[in-house]
Motif scaffolding. Structure first.
Motif, short mmCIF file in Angstrom:
data_model
loop_
_atom_site.label_atom_id
_atom_site.label_comp_id
_atom_site.label_asym_id
_atom_site.label_seq_id
_atom_site.Cartn_x
_atom_site.Cartn_y
_atom_site.Cartn_z
N VAL A 169 47.21 34.27 47.37
CA VAL A 169 47.08 35.65 46.90
C VAL A 169 47.75 36.59 47.89
N PRO A 170 48.63 37.48 47.41
CA PRO A 170 49.22 38.47 48.32
C PRO A 170 48.14 39.44 48.78
N LEU A 171 47.87 39.47 50.09
CA LEU A 171 46.73 40.23 50.60
C LEU A 171 47.19 41.22 51.67
N PRO A 172 47.14 42.53 51.38
CA PRO A 172 47.49 43.53 52.40
C PRO A 172 46.38 43.63 53.44
N ASP A 173 46.55 44.53 54.42
CA ASP A 173 45.50 44.68 55.44
C ASP A 173 44.23 45.23 54.80
N LEU A 174 43.12 45.11 55.54
CA LEU A 174 41.81 45.44 54.99
C LEU A 174 41.71 46.90 54.56
N ALA A 175 42.33 47.80 55.31
CA ALA A 175 42.27 49.22 54.95
C ALA A 175 42.92 49.46 53.59
N GLU A 176 44.05 48.81 53.34
CA GLU A 176 44.74 48.97 52.06
C GLU A 176 43.92 48.33 50.93
N GLN A 177 43.32 47.19 51.21
CA GLN A 177 42.45 46.55 50.21
C GLN A 177 41.33 47.51 49.80
N ARG A 178 40.72 48.14 50.79
CA ARG A 178 39.61 49.06 50.50
C ARG A 178 40.08 50.30 49.75
N ARG A 179 41.27 50.79 50.12
CA ARG A 179 41.81 51.97 49.42
C ARG A 179 42.03 51.65 47.95
N VAL A 180 42.66 50.52 47.68
CA VAL A 180 42.91 50.11 46.29
C VAL A 180 41.58 49.87 45.57
N GLY A 181 40.63 49.21 46.26
CA GLY A 181 39.33 48.95 45.64
C GLY A 181 38.60 50.23 45.30
N ASP A 182 38.65 51.23 46.19
CA ASP A 182 37.99 52.51 45.93
C ASP A 182 38.60 53.22 44.73
N LYS A 183 39.92 53.24 44.66
CA LYS A 183 40.59 53.92 43.55
C LYS A 183 40.29 53.24 42.22
N LEU A 184 40.34 51.90 42.23
CA LEU A 184 40.07 51.17 40.99
C LEU A 184 38.60 51.29 40.59
N ASP A 185 37.69 51.27 41.57
CA ASP A 185 36.27 51.46 41.26
C ASP A 185 36.06 52.79 40.53
N ALA A 186 36.66 53.86 41.07
CA ALA A 186 36.47 55.19 40.47
C ALA A 186 37.03 55.22 39.05
N ALA A 187 38.23 54.66 38.88
CA ALA A 187 38.86 54.67 37.55
C ALA A 187 38.08 53.81 36.55
N MET A 188 37.66 52.63 36.99
CA MET A 188 36.95 51.71 36.09
C MET A 188 35.57 52.26 35.72
N ASP A 189 34.94 52.97 36.65
CA ASP A 189 33.64 53.60 36.33
C ASP A 189 33.81 54.63 35.22
N GLN A 190 34.88 55.41 35.30
CA GLN A 190 35.14 56.42 34.27
C GLN A 190 35.41 55.75 32.92
N ILE A 191 36.21 54.70 32.94
CA ILE A 191 36.51 53.97 31.71
C ILE A 191 35.23 53.38 31.12
N ALA A 192 34.37 52.83 31.97
CA ALA A 192 33.12 52.24 31.50
C ALA A 192 32.21 53.29 30.86
N GLN A 193 32.17 54.49 31.45
CA GLN A 193 31.34 55.56 30.91
C GLN A 193 31.83 55.98 29.52
N VAL A 194 33.14 56.13 29.38
CA VAL A 194 33.71 56.50 28.08
C VAL A 194 33.41 55.41 27.04
N LYS A 195 33.54 54.17 27.46
CA LYS A 195 33.28 53.05 26.56
C LYS A 195 31.83 53.06 26.07
#
Length: 366
Positions: A132-158
């Protein structure tokens, strides 16, 4: 990066256990109803702990991977679930989202055995060999935070769209139950099969029916020589078609213009409306009413092998108001259906958005 964690459960037949399952397409872990150890399958069972990447070894290729949370503490999973604890600098959210992306699913398929239609599984050894292509931990967390926020919004609309669909069903149920006058469907419908002999050298566009009120199915045209049926019934727009085998689970539908002139087998009785007795839109909504399906449910054992006859359908009592009231009810239900259909279209758009976000996240565009 990950270490397989398998703490075997010594199953006590008299003890109560709570199992997990994992939904496909990144829809997370769900909890099964509690059961006794004697009701568990013959598979081995392992403890589930929070903060683990849990992988379904038979459905991972379809996105059945999730991160366990505190609410999963005390649950068990069968040998079909691989549970990994993080070691080193890895954010499990990042890994989970990666495996939901097109790139991640492609990787999972490459390390799985079998085919999509038969026994496609991923073993611990194969999964752990995936790179798996794995960036440094800070970048992993940044991507995880952004996707968490977006997916939470999508889940609420659903959730809101699904609630809207549920309210529409409740509205239809309330309207039908408010009708005081009932009558057998024989006062609205008559059997109207127009049979034609099947010619071996002729081609027939055939039609089927989905269950649960989802309408008709267009099937590929077949040669007469390819069917065992000696005759088909040709259907026309505005008629009603019923599956003898599955009417009790909503396999009834009004024929639309797209299906005019197609054919059904003798397993699908055809009915026409009695002119002046029933409104076409009203009967269409009535056929989608689960209470009607319940009235068609065969009784006794071997239910799934029993068939609903035309006579049974015609003898079924249904809400049968005056024609003017039928049209009023149909108008309300048609408006509600349009709202639900609009919500369904938006859910499809959200699914496209979700795929786009995942693709952007793992191509450096998020």
């Amino acid at each position: 990066m990950l270490e397989l964690e398998r703490i075997l459960v010594q199953v006590n037949p008299d003890a109560e256990y709570r199992q997990i399952g994992i939904r496909s397409y990144g829809n997370g872990i769900f909890h099964r109803d509690p059961c006794l150890g004697s009701d568990l399958s013959k598979l081995k069972y392992f403890e589930v702990h929070p903060g683990r990447l849990v992988v379904s070894n038979i459905m991972a290729w379809e996105g059945a991977i999730a991160v366990s949370e505190e609410k999963e503490a005390g649950f068990v999973g069968s040998a079909r679930f691989l549970s990994y604890r993080p070691i080193g600098k890895v954010d499990l959210r990042y890994l989970n989202y990666f495996f939901q992306s097109t790139a991640g699913k492609t990787l999972i398929k490459s390390v799985s055995t079998g085919t999509v239609t038969r026994n496609q599984t991923v073993s611990p050894k194969n999964f752990e060999s995936a790179v798996v292509p794995l960036p440094d931990l800070a970048e992993q967390r940044r991507v995880g935070d952004k996707l968490d926020a977006a997916m939470d919004q999508i889940a609420q609309v659903k959730l809101l769209k699904e609630a809207s669909a549920g309210l529409a069903l409740q509205h239809a149920d309330a309207l039908f139950r408010s009708v005081e006058r009932t009558a057998p469907l024989a006062q609205a419908l008559r059997v109207d099969n127009q049979f034609t002999d099947v010619e071996p050298d002729s081609t027939y566009p055939v039609t089927g029916i989905y269950s649960f009120g989802r309408g008709l199915i267009k099937r590929p045209a077949i040669q007469g020589s390819a069917t065992a049926y000696a005759r088909f019934a040709r259907i026309r727009a505005g008629q009603i078609v019923m599956s003898k085998l599955n009417a009790w689970e909503g396999a009834l539908a009004v024929v639309g213009d797209d299906f005019d002139g197609t054919y059904v087998s003798p397993e699908y009785p055809v009915f026409s409306l009695i002119e002046g007795a029933i409104d076409g839109a009203y009967i269409e909504h009535l056929l989608a009413w689960p209470e009607l399906w319940a009235k068609l449910t065969p009784r006794g054992s071997m239910v799934r092998r029993k068939r609903t006859t035309p006579a049974t359908l015609l003898a079924t009592e249904v809400p049968f108001p005056r024609l003017a009231d039928q049209r009023r009810i149909a108008k309300q239900l048609t408006l509600a259906r349009k709202v639900v259909e609009g919500g369904a279209a938006q859910l499809e758009q959200l699914a496209v958005l979700r795929r786009g976000l995942l693709s952007a996240a793992f191509s450096g565009q998020l």
